[in-house]
Scaffold this active site. Structure first.
Site, PDB file in Angstrom:
ATOM      1  N   GLN A 100       0.817  -1.210   0.000  1.00 13.20           N
ATOM      2  CA  GLN A 100       0.000   0.000   0.000  1.00 13.20           C
ATOM      3  C   GLN A 100       0.859   1.272   0.000  1.00 13.20           C
ATOM      4  O   GLN A 100       0.473   2.267  -0.613  1.00 13.20           O
ATOM      5  CB  GLN A 100      -0.904  -0.016   1.246  1.00 13.20           C
ATOM      6  CG  GLN A 100      -2.070   0.938   1.188  1.00 13.20           C
ATOM      7  CD  GLN A 100      -3.243   0.426   0.350  1.00 13.20           C
ATOM      8  OE1 GLN A 100      -3.593  -0.724   0.454  1.00 13.20           O
ATOM      9  NE2 GLN A 100      -3.820   1.294  -0.467  1.00 13.20           N
ATOM     10  N   LYS A 115      -2.536  -0.950   6.591  1.00 12.73           N
ATOM     11  CA  LYS A 115      -3.566  -1.966   6.357  1.00 12.73           C
ATOM     12  C   LYS A 115      -4.005  -2.493   7.717  1.00 12.73           C
ATOM     13  O   LYS A 115      -3.214  -2.481   8.662  1.00 12.73           O
ATOM     14  CB  LYS A 115      -3.006  -3.129   5.509  1.00 12.73           C
ATOM     15  CG  LYS A 115      -4.064  -3.915   4.790  1.00 12.73           C
ATOM     16  CD  LYS A 115      -4.502  -3.262   3.489  1.00 12.73           C
ATOM     17  CE  LYS A 115      -5.705  -3.957   2.903  1.00 12.73           C
ATOM     18  NZ  LYS A 115      -6.023  -3.448   1.552  1.00 12.73           N
ATOM     19  N   GLY A 154     -12.363   0.050   2.970  1.00  9.39           N
ATOM     20  CA  GLY A 154     -12.767  -1.355   2.934  1.00  9.39           C
ATOM     21  C   GLY A 154     -11.720  -2.229   2.243  1.00  9.39           C
ATOM     22  O   GLY A 154     -10.750  -1.746   1.682  1.00  9.39           O
ATOM     23  N   ASP A 155     -11.929  -3.517   2.318  1.00  7.03           N
ATOM     24  CA  ASP A 155     -11.154  -4.515   1.561  1.00  7.03           C
ATOM     25  C   ASP A 155     -12.012  -5.776   1.621  1.00  7.03           C
ATOM     26  O   ASP A 155     -13.245  -5.669   1.820  1.00  7.03           O
ATOM     27  CB  ASP A 155      -9.763  -4.718   2.187  1.00  7.03           C
ATOM     28  CG  ASP A 155      -8.837  -5.570   1.307  1.00  7.03           C
ATOM     29  OD1 ASP A 155      -8.361  -5.074   0.277  1.00  7.03           O
ATOM     30  OD2 ASP A 155      -8.605  -6.764   1.633  1.00  7.03           O
ATOM     31  N   THR A 198     -12.053   0.778  -8.003  1.00 10.59           N
ATOM     32  CA  THR A 198     -10.951  -0.181  -8.204  1.00 10.59           C
ATOM     33  C   THR A 198     -11.167  -0.940  -9.515  1.00 10.59           C
ATOM     34  O   THR A 198     -10.241  -1.073 -10.330  1.00 10.59           O
ATOM     35  CB  THR A 198     -10.841  -1.152  -7.014  1.00 10.59           C
ATOM     36  OG1 THR A 198     -10.793  -0.385  -5.811  1.00 10.59           O
ATOM     37  CG2 THR A 198      -9.613  -2.020  -7.117  1.00 10.59           C
ATOM     38  N   ASN A 232     -16.555  -6.808  -4.893  1.00  9.35           N
ATOM     39  CA  ASN A 232     -16.568  -5.405  -5.332  1.00  9.35           C
ATOM     40  C   ASN A 232     -15.697  -5.177  -6.580  1.00  9.35           C
ATOM     41  O   ASN A 232     -16.165  -4.609  -7.570  1.00  9.35           O
ATOM     42  CB  ASN A 232     -16.078  -4.523  -4.160  1.00  9.35           C
ATOM     43  CG  ASN A 232     -15.857  -3.091  -4.589  1.00  9.35           C
ATOM     44  OD1 ASN A 232     -14.744  -2.713  -4.953  1.00  9.35           O
ATOM     45  ND2 ASN A 232     -16.903  -2.289  -4.571  1.00  9.35           N
ATOM     46  N   SER A 386     -10.504   7.131  -2.950  1.00  7.49           N
ATOM     47  CA  SER A 386     -10.541   7.377  -1.504  1.00  7.49           C
ATOM     48  C   SER A 386      -9.823   8.684  -1.185  1.00  7.49           C
ATOM     49  O   SER A 386     -10.284   9.476  -0.353  1.00  7.49           O
ATOM     50  CB  SER A 386      -9.848   6.243  -0.744  1.00  7.49           C
ATOM     51  OG  SER A 386     -10.720   5.158  -0.578  1.00  7.49           O
TER      52      SER A 386
HETATM   53  P1  NDP Z   1     -14.805  -8.733  -1.754  1.00  9.06           P
HETATM   54  O1  NDP Z   1     -14.863  -9.250  -0.378  1.00  9.06           O
HETATM   55  O2  NDP Z   1     -15.854  -7.799  -2.223  1.00  9.06           O
HETATM   56  O3  NDP Z   1     -14.722  -9.927  -2.807  1.00  9.06           O
HETATM   57  C1  NDP Z   1     -13.722 -10.892  -2.712  1.00  9.06           C
HETATM   58  C2  NDP Z   1     -13.983 -11.958  -3.758  1.00  9.06           C
HETATM   59  O4  NDP Z   1     -12.900 -12.862  -3.783  1.00  9.06           O
HETATM   60  C3  NDP Z   1     -15.236 -12.788  -3.464  1.00  9.06           C
HETATM   61  O5  NDP Z   1     -15.754 -13.240  -4.679  1.00  9.06           O
HETATM   62  C4  NDP Z   1     -14.662 -13.949  -2.639  1.00  9.06           C
HETATM   63  O6  NDP Z   1     -15.443 -15.130  -2.703  1.00  9.06           O
HETATM   64  C5  NDP Z   1     -13.336 -14.163  -3.362  1.00  9.06           C
HETATM   65  N1  NDP Z   1     -12.331 -14.711  -2.454  1.00  9.06           N
HETATM   66  C6  NDP Z   1     -11.931 -14.210  -1.253  1.00  9.06           C
HETATM   67  N2  NDP Z   1     -11.003 -15.000  -0.707  1.00  9.06           N
HETATM   68  C7  NDP Z   1     -10.811 -16.002  -1.578  1.00  9.06           C
HETATM   69  C8  NDP Z   1      -9.973 -17.154  -1.586  1.00  9.06           C
HETATM   70  N3  NDP Z   1      -9.118 -17.391  -0.576  1.00  9.06           N
HETATM   71  N4  NDP Z   1     -10.043 -17.981  -2.668  1.00  9.06           N
HETATM   72  C9  NDP Z   1     -10.891 -17.743  -3.683  1.00  9.06           C
HETATM   73  N5  NDP Z   1     -11.711 -16.673  -3.737  1.00  9.06           N
HETATM   74  C10 NDP Z   1     -11.663 -15.834  -2.699  1.00  9.06           C
HETATM   75  O7  NDP Z   1     -13.338  -8.042  -1.881  1.00  9.06           O
HETATM   76  P2  NDP Z   1     -12.831  -6.986  -2.932  1.00  9.06           P
HETATM   77  O8  NDP Z   1     -13.463  -7.202  -4.256  1.00  9.06           O
HETATM   78  O9  NDP Z   1     -12.874  -5.657  -2.299  1.00  9.06           O
HETATM   79  O10 NDP Z   1     -11.273  -7.380  -3.009  1.00  9.06           O
HETATM   80  C11 NDP Z   1     -10.770  -8.325  -3.950  1.00  9.06           C
HETATM   81  C12 NDP Z   1      -9.268  -8.126  -4.092  1.00  9.06           C
HETATM   82  O11 NDP Z   1      -9.011  -6.788  -4.546  1.00  9.06           O
HETATM   83  C13 NDP Z   1      -8.458  -8.294  -2.808  1.00  9.06           C
HETATM   84  O12 NDP Z   1      -7.196  -8.830  -3.138  1.00  9.06           O
HETATM   85  C14 NDP Z   1      -8.292  -6.856  -2.324  1.00  9.06           C
HETATM   86  O13 NDP Z   1      -7.170  -6.699  -1.491  1.00  9.06           O
HETATM   87  C15 NDP Z   1      -8.110  -6.149  -3.663  1.00  9.06           C
HETATM   88  N6  NDP Z   1      -8.363  -4.730  -3.645  1.00  9.06           N
HETATM   89  C16 NDP Z   1      -9.586  -4.224  -3.260  1.00  9.06           C
HETATM   90  C17 NDP Z   1      -9.799  -2.869  -3.312  1.00  9.06           C
HETATM   91  C18 NDP Z   1     -11.128  -2.283  -3.025  1.00  9.06           C
HETATM   92  O14 NDP Z   1     -11.291  -1.060  -3.253  1.00  9.06           O
HETATM   93  N7  NDP Z   1     -12.121  -3.039  -2.586  1.00  9.06           N
HETATM   94  C19 NDP Z   1      -8.723  -1.929  -3.665  1.00  9.06           C
HETATM   95  C20 NDP Z   1      -7.516  -2.570  -4.139  1.00  9.06           C
HETATM   96  C21 NDP Z   1      -7.360  -3.917  -4.093  1.00  9.06           C
HETATM   97  P3  NDP Z   1     -16.702 -15.334  -1.709  1.00  9.06           P
HETATM   98  O15 NDP Z   1     -17.806 -14.475  -2.261  1.00  9.06           O
HETATM   99  O16 NDP Z   1     -16.996 -16.783  -1.798  1.00  9.06           O
HETATM  100  O17 NDP Z   1     -16.269 -14.889  -0.354  1.00  9.06           O
END
Ligand code: NDP
Length: 461
Positions: A100, A115, A154-155, A198, A232, A386
């Site tokens: 980050q 984080k 969030g994350d 994102t 997301n 953000s």
């Molecule tokens: P969400 O919680 O909204 O979605 C996460 C997704 O990934 C879900 O579909 C979830 O499945 C799946 N998932 C989570 N863990 C695993 C795993 N171990 N194996 C397989 N699938 C998995 O999170 P975000 O969309 O916010 O974040 C996704 C990625 O993007 C992360 O790496 C995060 O750090 C990164 N990110 C997010 C940002 C943001 O603004 N939100 C900014 C920059 C990076 P299920 O629905 O079954 O839980």
């Protein structure tokens, strides 16, 4: 640092990636002073670990460890997301916080890196219980954050609902309404385009890659795009790809993946978004929602998209860390992938990065090259907006959708150009018929920005 048996494997992986980009460039030869920064920047300024305990809906007490890693504030107040997931531990939060720092530097805004999170599984819990968890988490975190100190977002596991509960708790504990979290609701200080940022930013960055590699001749139109995740980032990446005429051939979750030869539609993505708030799995959603019945959606239990998606032009991993293995990267290259851009943080394993980077650096021409970029650059749209949310909160104003989207797009393209420039300035590569390394470019450009701020402020001397 020893890498034989790392105590913090995820952090070690993130650290090693930066070190290898820096040492495999001419930076330290041209400017040896930068070597001194590595041991200092790799240690967080502060790590806060605390007990979070709450009463669940059965009337029982539960407890989980909460964390905030305040990694580096040379470039501005600490800034970075909160992850609520059972896998959360200090190694994962240190890797995310370390990334980050450099990601935030690439936004061009003044933000440090941090984080945090909680080792908890929210799935299946009621809104009331989630509110109690957020309250308890914020009871301690509120002592350590503030609009000029540390501004979380969030994350994974922390979306609009959780940010709302966390913000309400902060307001109450501190008796202060301030822009202390981002990703807020639109009628209480949030920014338009923050939920989309994102995913949209990822697509804007990838579009810049396509423009550069094809000299403006190609775009997303007609391209087959494999996306992982369905949260997301994946949702808004998919919607933007569809808007630009691309064919989204896959999405996934932690249980399995869905595939569509003709392309997942915007209505289907919207249905997934609605159902995911209630923790439904893709398998359940495909079975229950009418938008899926007429389409030929294939579901594969336990699968990730990469080896099952057929021909792929673009891959956008958007689920979690290390979600493309070396073998999956090879399968993607064999399936014709030309662009790989991470929405997730550290989406590719080191082996996968090696496969992609080799397919770039040894290419005999640009059209035959594979071009990979890590999340540090390609997923910074979220933290970027953000930062814009913080600016709006400070001025007590709300910008229009168009203003925020335009700024997001402009800054994603600026970031792409910064990565190209740094890669070219410090490249050691002799093959000039291919494309510059965006991994190295992102690491070099951001490291120099952070290091310069640390030198100026006496953090490194
Ligand atoms: P969400 O919680 O909204 O979605 C996460 C997704 O990934 C879900 O579909 C979830 O499945 C799946 N998932 C989570 N863990 C695993 C795993 N171990 N194996 C397989 N699938 C998995 O999170 P975000 O969309 O916010 O974040 C996704 C990625 O993007 C992360 O790496 C995060 O750090 C990164 N990110 C997010 C940002 C943001 O603004 N939100 C900014 C920059 C990076 P299920 O629905 O079954 O839980």
């Amino acid at each position: 640092m020893s890498s034989s048996q790392p105590i913090e494997p995820e952090f070690q992986q993130a650290y090693d990636e930066i070190v290898s980009s820096l040492t495999d460039s001419t930076l330290f030869e041209k400017q040896p002073k930068y070597k001194k920064v590595l041991p200092v920047v790799s240690v967080p300024e502060r790590v806060i670990q605390f007990r979070v305990t709450w009463e669940n809906d059965k009337g029982e007490q539960e407890v989980a460890p909460g964390f905030r890693v305040q990694y580096n504030s040379a470039k501005g107040p600490y800034k970075g997301g909160l992850r609520f997931h059972p896998s959360v531990n200090l190694s994962i939060l240190k890797f995310l916080g370390f990334e980050q720092i450099f990601k935030n530097a690439l936004t061009g805004l003044d933000m440090g890196g941090a984080k945090g999170g909680l080792a908890v599984d929210l799935k299946g819990r009621s809104d009331n219980e989630i509110r109690r968890i957020c309250n308890s988490f914020m009871r301690e975190l509120s002592r350590h954050i503030g609009q000029d100190t540390d501004v979380p977002a969030g994350d994974i596991g922390v979306g609009g609902r959780e940010i709302g509960y966390l913000f309400g708790a902060y307001r109450s504990y501190r008796n202060s309404w301030e822009g202390v979290l981002t990703g807020k609701g639109l009628n209480w200080g949030g920014s338009l385009i923050r939920p989309e940022a994102t995913g949209y930013g990822l697509v804007y960055y990838t579009q810049a890659m396509i423009d550069y590699a094809t000299k403006g001749k190609e775009s997303f139109a007609g391209k087959r795009v494999a996306i992982s995740g369905s949260g997301n980032v994946a949702q808004y990446a998919a919607l933007k790809v569809i808007e630009l005429g691309g064919i989204v051939v896959s999405l996934s979750d932690s249980k399995g993946a869905i595939f569509s030869e003709t392309g997942i539609t915007a209505d289907q993505v919207t249905a997934i978004a609605e159902a995911k708030i209630n923790f439904k799995s893709l398998q359940q959603i495909v079975a229950e929602y009418s938008v899926f019945t007429e389409d030929k959606i294939k579901y594969i239990d336990g699968a990730r998209p990469w080896v099952h998606a057929g021909k792929v032009d673009i891959a956008l991993p958007c689920a979690t860390q290390n979600e493309i293995s070396g073998d999956e990267a090879k399968a993607l290259v064999a399936a014709g992938v030309k662009f790989v851009a991470e929405g997730s943080n550290m989406g590719s394993t080191p082996e996968a990065i090696r496969v992609f980077e080799t397919a770039r650096s040894t290419a005999s021409s640009v059209p035959s090259a594979v071009w990979y970029v890590g999340g540090k650059a390609s997923n910074l749209g979220g933290v970027l907006v953000s930062g814009l949310e913080m600016a709006q909160n400070s001025q007590r104003v709300s910008w229009t959708r168009e203003t925020v989207d335009k700024e997001l797009k402009k800054r994603m393209i600026n970031c792409f150009n910064d990565c190209i420039e740094a890669a070219e300035t410090y490249s050691k590569e002799s093959n000039t018929s291919t494309l510059p390394s965006l991994v190295k470019g992102a690491n070099l450009a951001s490291f120099i920005k952070v290091a310069d701020a640390m030198f100026d402020q006496g953090d490194v001397f």
